[in-house]
Structures are given as C-alpha cells and as structure tokens.
Design a protein around this motif. Structure first.
Motif, PDB file in Angstrom:
ATOM      1  N   TRP A  45       6.117   7.764  -8.121  1.00  0.00           N
ATOM      2  CA  TRP A  45       6.877   6.609  -7.411  1.00  0.00           C
ATOM      3  C   TRP A  45       6.396   7.061  -5.831  1.00  0.00           C
ATOM      4  O   TRP A  45       6.169   6.288  -4.754  1.00  0.00           O
ATOM      5  CB  TRP A  45       8.699   6.959  -7.584  1.00  0.00           C
ATOM      6  CG  TRP A  45       9.310   6.013  -6.528  1.00  0.00           C
ATOM      7  CD1 TRP A  45       9.564   5.178  -6.473  1.00  0.00           C
ATOM      8  CD2 TRP A  45       9.257   6.007  -5.310  1.00  0.00           C
ATOM      9  NE1 TRP A  45      10.121   4.233  -5.667  1.00  0.00           N
ATOM     10  CE2 TRP A  45      10.671   5.422  -5.097  1.00  0.00           C
ATOM     11  CE3 TRP A  45       9.792   7.472  -4.830  1.00  0.00           C
ATOM     12  CZ2 TRP A  45      11.121   5.851  -3.939  1.00  0.00           C
ATOM     13  CZ3 TRP A  45      10.560   7.608  -3.764  1.00  0.00           C
ATOM     14  CH2 TRP A  45      11.067   6.671  -3.159  1.00  0.00           C
ATOM     15  N   ARG A  46       6.556   8.282  -5.602  1.00  0.00           N
ATOM     16  CA  ARG A  46       6.108   8.731  -4.091  1.00  0.00           C
ATOM     17  C   ARG A  46       4.432   8.899  -3.208  1.00  0.00           C
ATOM     18  O   ARG A  46       4.741   7.888  -2.361  1.00  0.00           O
ATOM     19  CB  ARG A  46       6.143  10.435  -4.110  1.00  0.00           C
ATOM     20  CG  ARG A  46       6.531  10.365  -2.596  1.00  0.00           C
ATOM     21  CD  ARG A  46       6.448  12.885  -2.642  1.00  0.00           C
ATOM     22  NE  ARG A  46       6.270  12.594  -1.577  1.00  0.00           N
ATOM     23  CZ  ARG A  46       5.437  13.353  -0.425  1.00  0.00           C
ATOM     24  NH1 ARG A  46       4.402  13.810  -1.796  1.00  0.00           N
ATOM     25  NH2 ARG A  46       5.726  13.403   0.208  1.00  0.00           N
ATOM     26  N   ARG A  47       4.208   9.130  -4.572  1.00  0.00           N
ATOM     27  CA  ARG A  47       2.393   8.518  -4.019  1.00  0.00           C
ATOM     28  C   ARG A  47       2.374   6.344  -3.663  1.00  0.00           C
ATOM     29  O   ARG A  47       2.247   6.595  -2.866  1.00  0.00           O
ATOM     30  CB  ARG A  47       2.472   8.929  -5.385  1.00  0.00           C
ATOM     31  CG  ARG A  47       0.678   8.602  -5.338  1.00  0.00           C
ATOM     32  CD  ARG A  47      -0.118   9.302  -4.167  1.00  0.00           C
ATOM     33  NE  ARG A  47      -1.843   9.372  -4.098  1.00  0.00           N
ATOM     34  CZ  ARG A  47      -2.325   8.377  -2.684  1.00  0.00           C
ATOM     35  NH1 ARG A  47      -2.088   9.241  -1.304  1.00  0.00           N
ATOM     36  NH2 ARG A  47      -3.400   8.656  -2.510  1.00  0.00           N
ATOM     37  N   SER A  48       3.476   6.472  -4.792  1.00  0.00           N
ATOM     38  CA  SER A  48       2.881   3.791  -4.702  1.00  0.00           C
ATOM     39  C   SER A  48       3.455   4.070  -3.172  1.00  0.00           C
ATOM     40  O   SER A  48       3.292   3.090  -2.780  1.00  0.00           O
ATOM     41  CB  SER A  48       3.054   3.922  -6.116  1.00  0.00           C
ATOM     42  OG  SER A  48       2.749   3.855  -6.958  1.00  0.00           O
ATOM     43  N   ILE A  49       5.400   5.025  -3.590  1.00  0.00           N
ATOM     44  CA  ILE A  49       6.208   4.174  -2.206  1.00  0.00           C
ATOM     45  C   ILE A  49       5.245   4.590  -0.692  1.00  0.00           C
ATOM     46  O   ILE A  49       5.404   3.674   0.217  1.00  0.00           O
ATOM     47  CB  ILE A  49       7.299   4.791  -2.300  1.00  0.00           C
ATOM     48  CG1 ILE A  49       8.021   3.386  -1.112  1.00  0.00           C
ATOM     49  CG2 ILE A  49       7.551   5.890  -1.667  1.00  0.00           C
ATOM     50  CD1 ILE A  49       8.535   1.982  -1.670  1.00  0.00           C
ATOM     51  N   MET A  50       4.346   6.218  -0.801  1.00  0.00           N
ATOM     52  CA  MET A  50       3.328   6.122   0.643  1.00  0.00           C
ATOM     53  C   MET A  50       2.419   5.220   0.835  1.00  0.00           C
ATOM     54  O   MET A  50       2.473   4.822   2.031  1.00  0.00           O
ATOM     55  CB  MET A  50       2.888   7.460   0.321  1.00  0.00           C
ATOM     56  CG  MET A  50       4.172   8.626   0.390  1.00  0.00           C
ATOM     57  SD  MET A  50       3.947  10.457   0.657  1.00  0.00           S
ATOM     58  CE  MET A  50       2.999  10.855   2.194  1.00  0.00           C
TER      59      MET A  50
END
Length: 189
Positions: A45-50
C-alpha cells in the motif's frame, strides 16, 4: 533537505509548485485501488500511494521535505487547502476502521508518520513467512517468466520489509558496497 514553502511563492500557478491543485483534483477520487487493511499489506500500500502522490507532485509535502508556511505567508491558505486534499486522498485509501481513528490528524505529514510508526514495524512473522514462501517456491507448471515474476515479487516485498541500511554520509565509505554484497549473498542462498 527541507524546502520552506514560502520560497515557492513566485510560481503558484505552475503544476510544478507542490501546492498546485489541478481543477480535477478533489477529495473524492481514490488514488490507488488497494486499501490499507492491516500491517500485512502496508508495504505494498505504501509503495502504491507514494507513486500516486509523487505523480501528483505531493510526496515532498507528505514526507516533510516542504515545511508549512508561516501564518502571515500569502500562500498559507493554498498550502492548507492542499494539505487537507492530501489527507482526504490518503484516508480514501484506508479501510474505514483505520481511517476513523485518524480523521482528526490535521497534517498530511503527521498522518503519514502515524501510519508509518504503526504499520511499518518490522514484523518478524511477516519476514519469516516471505522467506518461507521464497524457499518453498517451485516452478511447477508455470512458465519461467511467471516463476521469475513470483520470485521477484517476493524478493521485492522482503526488501521493502527489510530496508537495508543506507549510508548518508559524504565520505567515501564502503557501506553501500557491503550492503550490495549482502543482498547478492542473500539472493544466492
């Protein structure tokens, strides 16, 4: 390097300005399809939102590279509006149970830090599960390409959980080289 928001005053209408909001930017769109549900999917999720926030030129605000303007700054209102827009975008990518407990945080960078502190804790269980998945993975009936992509996906997720030590000093130390050698050995094993 932290950039003061007031140093960006001269180009407020440029899409390159971190507080610029496009006419199609509004609180409702969901920037990414996956929602943060638990610590199990935090790293993906973090990678996608970044990626999504960087595409909108807002990542520097979220990670705190751009400081808030002073109260008397002529761009304070614009920066506040952008901050609240970012908060709504992030909250829209989180399950309601999690988002409800975070809805009173007034700073996108504080929201980001809160999520990071709560969900990015190194979880030995998750690391063990990934290492086990890697060791148990067999090509079976899969093509080499599919097998490789599965293996690479596990490695990428494991690397995200076990972020290597990054040397930030300006000397010519060997930490980067040592980290690279350790990664190569890990992959070989």
């Amino acid at each position: 390097m932290t950039i003061n928001a007031s140093s960006l005053d001269e180009d407020l209408t440029s899409p390159n300005h971190s507080s610029f909001l496009h006419q199609n930017d509004h609180p409702e769109p969901i920037l990414i399809s996956k929602k943060l549900t638990t610590s199990d999917n935090y790293s993906s999720w973090r990678r996608s939102i970044m990626i999504a926030l960087n595409a909108k030129n807002k990542l520097k605000i979220v990670i705190g590279e751009i400081t808030k303007p002073t109260v008397d700054s002529n761009i304070k209102a614009l920066c506040d509006r952008t901050n609240h827009m970012i908060i709504s975008w992030i909250l829209n990518t989180i399950t309601d149970q999690i988002a409800n407990s975070l809805s009173f945080i007034n700073s996108s960078s504080n929201l980001w830090k809160e999520l990071q502190e709560h969900y990015s804790q190194l979880d030995g269980h998750n690391i063990y599960q990934l290492a086990n998945e890697i060791s148990q993975l067999k090509q079976g009936n899969c093509t080499v390409e599919i097998y490789y992509q599965k293996l690479k996906g596990y490695w990428d997720e494991l690397d995200a959980l076990e972020a290597p030590y990054m040397c930030t000093c300006t000397c010519n130390c060997e930490n980067g080289e040592v980290n690279g050698e350790m990664e190569q050995r890990k992959w070989l094993i």
